[in-house]
Scaffold this active site. Structure first.
Site, mmCIF file in Angstrom:
data_model
loop_
_atom_site.group_PDB
_atom_site.id
_atom_site.type_symbol
_atom_site.label_atom_id
_atom_site.label_comp_id
_atom_site.label_asym_id
_atom_site.label_seq_id
_atom_site.Cartn_x
_atom_site.Cartn_y
_atom_site.Cartn_z
ATOM 1 N N LYS A 296 -25.661 37.453 -21.751
ATOM 2 C CA LYS A 296 -25.484 38.693 -20.812
ATOM 3 C C LYS A 296 -24.122 39.023 -20.955
ATOM 4 O O LYS A 296 -23.195 38.301 -21.128
ATOM 5 C CB LYS A 296 -26.004 38.693 -19.614
ATOM 6 C CG LYS A 296 -27.398 38.581 -19.372
ATOM 7 C CD LYS A 296 -27.839 38.512 -17.992
ATOM 8 C CE LYS A 296 -29.392 38.276 -17.805
ATOM 9 N NZ LYS A 296 -30.001 39.738 -18.253
ATOM 10 N N ASP B 49 -32.249 36.306 -9.949
ATOM 11 C CA ASP B 49 -33.677 36.597 -10.866
ATOM 12 C C ASP B 49 -34.680 35.672 -10.745
ATOM 13 O O ASP B 49 -35.566 35.411 -11.408
ATOM 14 C CB ASP B 49 -32.853 36.153 -12.452
ATOM 15 C CG ASP B 49 -33.627 36.692 -13.531
ATOM 16 O OD1 ASP B 49 -34.538 37.629 -13.209
ATOM 17 O OD2 ASP B 49 -33.717 36.190 -14.449
ATOM 18 N N ARG C 86 -40.744 36.116 -18.915
ATOM 19 C CA ARG C 86 -42.120 36.134 -19.455
ATOM 20 C C ARG C 86 -42.616 34.720 -20.027
ATOM 21 O O ARG C 86 -44.008 34.673 -20.106
ATOM 22 C CB ARG C 86 -42.467 37.284 -20.656
ATOM 23 C CG ARG C 86 -41.549 37.092 -21.982
ATOM 24 C CD ARG C 86 -41.225 38.731 -22.594
ATOM 25 N NE ARG C 86 -40.409 39.530 -21.795
ATOM 26 C CZ ARG C 86 -40.055 40.803 -22.008
ATOM 27 N NH1 ARG C 86 -40.673 41.266 -23.243
ATOM 28 N NH2 ARG C 86 -39.059 41.381 -21.541
ATOM 29 N N ASP D 288 -32.827 36.122 -23.865
ATOM 30 C CA ASP D 288 -32.769 36.917 -22.454
ATOM 31 C C ASP D 288 -33.996 37.410 -22.008
ATOM 32 O O ASP D 288 -34.084 38.009 -20.872
ATOM 33 C CB ASP D 288 -31.491 38.015 -22.492
ATOM 34 C CG ASP D 288 -31.294 38.425 -21.280
ATOM 35 O OD1 ASP D 288 -31.364 37.668 -20.227
ATOM 36 O OD2 ASP D 288 -30.679 39.622 -20.979
#
Length: 498
Positions: free
Chosen positions: A280, A291, A354, A350
């Site tokens: 990032k 997160d 999922r 990134d």
């Protein structure tokens, strides 16, 4: 904080502070009129002079109001007359508590509940009074060597009710509100802890501490070696660039009949997300400690469930890992075989949330759940779509989606229903694996949900993308604890207690 429900008059009540409302057009609430009548028009005088205009959430503290029995008077703006809804009322109540936290008042009597609030009864007002008060009183200063301000002395709040019969409803509302607030505060604390403290191991220890405090709440932790045996290669691929071992935290609450299928809550917990090899940009990367807020919300919700001893079966699953760049980290183009047997091409490291969720969703099948809800700070695309006000909701089951939407409205923790479907699903095609973990910029929040839906095809499933609602930035930077109120309301409704 202690909450009670009482009858009484604003003019004669003996308290450290009487809290009364004033509307934007200068109209005084009934309680404000009582004070005005005994104080030589103190309140109406402040309004006429322009010192207080009744703007929603505005406050003005008056010491030793002449003629009144209270030591202090707190005026609170209620906005436009005739349009006071639960959201506005809760905002006003939270503002009142926040104003009192900086004073020497130890207790107060709120008359805001004497106002007509759209679609809100005594139970609802009491519950939201407790939640708003605890939210306003929340502090995170445990890592500071010295406190900027001393701890507040304010700790007792009485809420006006019309009669003794209403006290019972208010008492239940306070009980439920405090339980939700407790879970929300726990989620906020876990979210606010830095990545060097709140590792996957720390998060597992926090869950164990919670289980030890509540009889009937059971915990187990799937460790790295067991994950390998289970074939949880997607989850493991995210963690392989970190020195922190991943954990799959499982909290079980069996408050309902044994034969009743549980609700499964699955919360993403990336305790720090650098983006991995797809690293990032540096600005605001510190906020990637948030997160793990999806996982924190599951732990917080389980705390609420246990405190209320809800007659329902719930399983909370929290896949926890740290996403770091390293010589062993996953590369763009790597292909992993998930626990479900499906293969995924990792085009972007990134898009790791999922990957840990898909194996946890597959693992949840062993509980034969009646519904599965995953919660994740999943996509920046959801923030672009909905901003920071609403969580994104996607589901394969319209009935489940409607339940969650209703719960969000009742809890004042709202979500917005976004679509999924075959057209979006097509974007996940891969030349080399069953599908890819990203599908380009278009409809990024939706295609992320489509990815998760590939692991929940025959389940009643919903996905909450909380990337825009899990934390605040700027001066107010910190975790919000959302969507603990929404999830708690959903479970309370299913359990038939609210």
């Amino acid at each position: 904080m202690d909450f009670t429900a009482k009858t009484g008059s604003a003019a004669t009540v003996r308290t450290d502070c009487a809290i009364v409302g004033v509307y934007k057009d200068g109209r005084l609430s009934a309680a404000a009129m009582e004070i005005d009548a005994v104080s030589d028009k103190l309140v109406s005088g402040l309004v006429k002079s322009g010192d207080f205009r009744g703007q929603a959430g505005a406050t003005l503290l008056v010491h030793k109001p002449a003629g009144a029995s209270a030591k202090r008077l707190l005026l609170v703006g209620l906005g436009e007359a005739g349009k006071l809804d639960l959201k506005g009322w809760r905002k006003a109540h939270g503002a009142a508590v926040k104003a009192l936290l900086g004073t020497g008042a130890k207790e107060a009597f709120s008359f805001l509940s004497s106002e007509t609030v759209a679609d809100a009864d005594t139970y609802t007002l009491a519950r939201h009074a407790a939640e708003a008060a605890e939210e306003a009183a929340y502090r995170f200063d445990e890592l500071k060597s010295s406190l900027d301000t001393p701890p507040p002395v304010f700790g007792k709040l009485a809420m006006w009710v019309a009669d003794r019969k209403s006290q019972s409803a208010a008492s239940t509302g306070f009980k439920h509100g405090q339980a939700v607030a407790e879970g929300q505060s726990l989620a906020r604390r876990l979210g606010n802890l830095p990545g060097n403290v709140c590792t996957p191991t720390y998060l597992a220890a926090a869950a164990k501490k919670l289980a030890a405090a509540h009889q009937g709440l059971k915990i187990s932790v799937v460790e790295q070696a067991q994950m390998k045996k289970l074939g949880m290669n997607a989850l493991l691929s995210v963690a392989q660039g970190s020195r922190q071992p991943p954990k799959l935290i499982v909290l079980e609450w069996r408050g309902g009949p044994k034969q009743k299928a549980p609700v499964a809550l699955v919360g993403k917990a990336i305790t720090f997300d650098t983006g991995g090899i797809s690293i990032k940009p540096a600005p605001a990367m510190d906020e990637m400690k948030f997160d793990m807020c999806g996982g924190a919300s599951v732990i917080g919700t389980m705390a609420t469930v246990a405190r209320l001893n809800l007659p329902i079966n719930v399983v909370g699953l929290v896949p926890a890992a740290e996403n770091m760049p390293d010589g062993l980290a996953s590369r763009p183009g790597d292909i992993v075989k998930t626990m479900s047997g499906q293969t995924v091409e990792i085009l972007n490291t990134d898009a790791e949330g999922r990957l840990i969720l898909c194996d946890a969703l597959t693992y949840s099948r062993r509980y034969k759940p009646s519904a599965v809800i995953d919660i994740a700070t999943l996509t920046g695309a959801c923030v672009i779509a909905l901003g920071h006000h609403l969580s994104g909701l996607m589901s394969s089951d319209d009935m489940l989606a409607n339940e969650l939407l209703r719960a969000g409205i009742d809890a004042e923790d709202r979500a917005w229903h976004l679509p999924i479907g075959p057209d979006y699903d097509e974007q996940l095609k891969s030349n080399f694996a069953d599908f890819a973990n990203v599908a380009g910029r278009d409809a990024g929040a939706v295609t992320a949900a489509c990815f998760l839906n590939r692991f929940t095809r025959d389940l009643s499933w919903a996905h909450l993308d909380i990337a825009g609602t899990a934390w605040k930035t700027g001066q107010a930077k910190g975790a919000t604890g959302r969507p603990v109120p929404l999830l708690s309301q959903f479970l309370m409704s299913r359990a038939g207690v609210a």
